[in-house]
Design a protein around this motif. Structure first.
Motif, PDB file in Angstrom:
ATOM      1  N   ARG A   1      -1.176   4.443  -1.058  1.00 47.13           N
ATOM      2  CA  ARG A   1      -2.365   4.432  -0.242  1.00 47.13           C
ATOM      3  C   ARG A   1      -2.121   4.668   1.301  1.00 47.13           C
ATOM      4  O   ARG A   1      -2.016   3.664   1.811  1.00 47.13           O
ATOM      5  CB  ARG A   1      -3.237   3.039  -0.609  1.00 47.13           C
TER       6      ARG A   1
ATOM      7  N   ALA B   1     -10.502   5.031   8.427  1.00 50.80           N
ATOM      8  CA  ALA B   1     -10.310   5.346   6.866  1.00 50.80           C
ATOM      9  C   ALA B   1     -11.596   6.014   6.396  1.00 50.80           C
ATOM     10  O   ALA B   1     -12.151   5.171   5.888  1.00 50.80           O
ATOM     11  CB  ALA B   1      -9.465   4.540   6.272  1.00 50.80           C
TER      12      ALA B   1
ATOM     13  N   TRP C   1       0.880  -1.337   0.022  1.00 53.90           N
ATOM     14  CA  TRP C   1       0.206   0.056   0.203  1.00 53.90           C
ATOM     15  C   TRP C   1       0.884   1.341   0.205  1.00 53.90           C
ATOM     16  O   TRP C   1       0.618   2.147  -0.549  1.00 53.90           O
ATOM     17  CB  TRP C   1      -0.910   0.025   1.147  1.00 53.90           C
TER      18      TRP C   1
ATOM     19  N   GLU D   1      -2.853   2.236   8.776  1.00 54.37           N
ATOM     20  CA  GLU D   1      -3.736   1.285   9.494  1.00 54.37           C
ATOM     21  C   GLU D   1      -3.194  -0.023   9.775  1.00 54.37           C
ATOM     22  O   GLU D   1      -3.254  -0.574  10.840  1.00 54.37           O
ATOM     23  CB  GLU D   1      -5.081   1.412   9.201  1.00 54.37           C
TER      24      GLU D   1
ATOM     25  N   GLU E   1      -4.462   3.523   4.520  1.00 52.63           N
ATOM     26  CA  GLU E   1      -4.628   1.857   4.337  1.00 52.63           C
ATOM     27  C   GLU E   1      -3.201   1.414   5.029  1.00 52.63           C
ATOM     28  O   GLU E   1      -3.213   0.508   5.990  1.00 52.63           O
ATOM     29  CB  GLU E   1      -4.803   1.436   2.997  1.00 52.63           C
TER      30      GLU E   1
END
Length: 420
Positions: A46, A219, A41, A52, A49
């Protein structure tokens, strides 16, 4: 990962991380899979994401030195100096990195962090195919008007029966980062021309903005879009849409309740869509949807399921009045063999009118169940180029036979994607 260690520090970092991993509290396969997904990711930009996933991994393996370092690098790439500084300090104090790596970290801390914008993306798809029912012709040409002693059996004209045709299709998508927080502006153009029935040619243009952000384990993503659709070269629909979505790891939402593997997210989405039909008087509408979401993404595989309710508010003169219903969706992407991947999808929409469709002519309330099945195979043929074979089947079942139809489409396309 956007940040690269200078000189021979990268080799030192790799050796140090391998040694640190050997001393992690938990060496589970699930944790390693989660770490690899976080790196994937990060490489795709990203960041929400990836952050997390790293936080979820560190909750399982607090001594995972690589995760702490990558989390620091992620914050640095986002321009978040204070967060990055605190994490770099934690790495150097708790894990005693080797001199070469320590020197690289110190150099980055002195230079400061700068926000990194995601790449501009352009995608072009050109293809051709066949459609068994381009005009959504009724499956049963027989229907009845009126009821009881006034019932009159009738037959549809031949032009309202299903018509098959071949078509050519094109798609152009473009996205542009407008802020370092991941906000994107995007546009999409689509066109489809038929060989024998140009009155059913389709065209559309959509423009919008997409904004992601993080709030605790959640998110969030907000999206707004405006679009126009043409049929047979004439304007058919104007549309506006607002959507809000939130997803969080299942373990963060339902701690101690579900024991699902890493990669599972749980959340919800709400959407409003306003549609205006310039050539159809009284058919303008507003549709509200509320869905629950469950998704999984790890190691090149992804699945998302959604279910919810919908309300379609029309104008007073629209046949059947307002409608209420339910929505169900399922989408998956998975590797098949080598670089070949498959995409599978299903969506189901039910509607029930609040009043008789057309009192005196059609005295029943309209009940509708639409099902769309989709399967696609994507075969890479060169760098950023692929062949795509897609099959779509739609089935619209209704208590009013006049509106029942089904159709199948097969399309072969060449796709090219560029990031710059």
């Amino acid at each position: 990962m956007s940040f690269a260690f200078p000189g021979g520090a990268l080799l030192a970092a790799s050796l140090w991380l391998c040694g640190s991993l050997a001393h992690a509290q938990t060496g589970s396969l699930a944790g390693e899979a989660l770490y690899q997904q976080a790196l994937h990711w990060m490489a795709e930009g990203r960041n929400a994401e990836a952050r997390e996933a790293l936080l979820q991994l560190l909750a399982l393996q607090p001594e995972h030195a690589g995760a702490w370092l990558d989390l620091a690098v992620l914050h640095c790439n986002l321009g978040q100096d204070q967060e990055a500084e605190a994490l770099f300090a934690r790495v150097t104090e708790l894990f005693a990195p080797p001199p070469a790596l320590r020197e690289a970290i110190d150099s980055l801390r002195q230079q400061g962090c700068q926000k990194e914008l995601p790449a501009t993306s352009t995608r072009l798809r050109l293809g051709m195919g066949t459609d068994s029912n381009v005009n959504q012709g009724a499956s049963n040409p027989s229907f009845t008007l009126g009821s009881g002693a006034n019932a009159t059996p009738l037959m549809l004209a031949a032009e309202y029966s299903p018509r098959a045709d071949q078509f050519r299709a094109g798609l152009l998508e473009w996205s542009l980062p407008v802020a370092g927080d991941g906000t994107l502006a995007y546009a999409q153009l689509q066109a489809r021309g038929h060989n024998y029935y140009p009155q059913y040619d389709l065209g559309s243009v959509v423009m919008g903005m997409d904004h992601p952000w993080q709030w605790g384990p959640w998110a969030w993503r907000a999206n707004t879009a405006l679009g126009l659709t043409t049929v047979g070269g004439a304007l058919y629909q104007r549309q506006a849409q607002l959507q809000l979505q939130a997803l969080a790891p299942v373990a963060a939402v339902l701690p101690g309740t579900w024991r699902l593997p890493a990669g599972w997210l749980l959340g919800g989405a709400g959407m409003w869509t306003g549609a205006a039909y310039p050539t159809l008087s009284g058919f303008d509408s507003q549709v509200w949807e509320l869905r629950g979401l469950l998704s999984y993404e790890l190691q090149g595989r992804s699945v998302q399921a959604s279910a919810g309710v919908a309300l379609d508010q029309g104008q007073a003169q629209r046949p059947g009045g307002d409608r209420s219903g339910a929505v169900l969706g399922l989408a998956a992407r998975l590797p098949v063999a080598g670089q070949v991947s498959a995409e599978l999808g299903m969506s189901v929409q039910s509607w029930r009118g609040q009043q008789a469709y057309s009192p005196g002519l059609i005295d029943e309330r309209r009940e509708q169940l639409s099902t769309l099945l989709r399967a696609a195979f994507v075969v890479p043929v060169a760098a950023r180029q692929a062949l795509r074979l897609e099959l779509r089947h739609v089935r619209n079942e209704e208590n009013l036979s006049l509106f029942t139809y089904q159709g199948t489409q097969v399309q072969l396309s060449w796709e090219w994607q560029l990031q710059h």
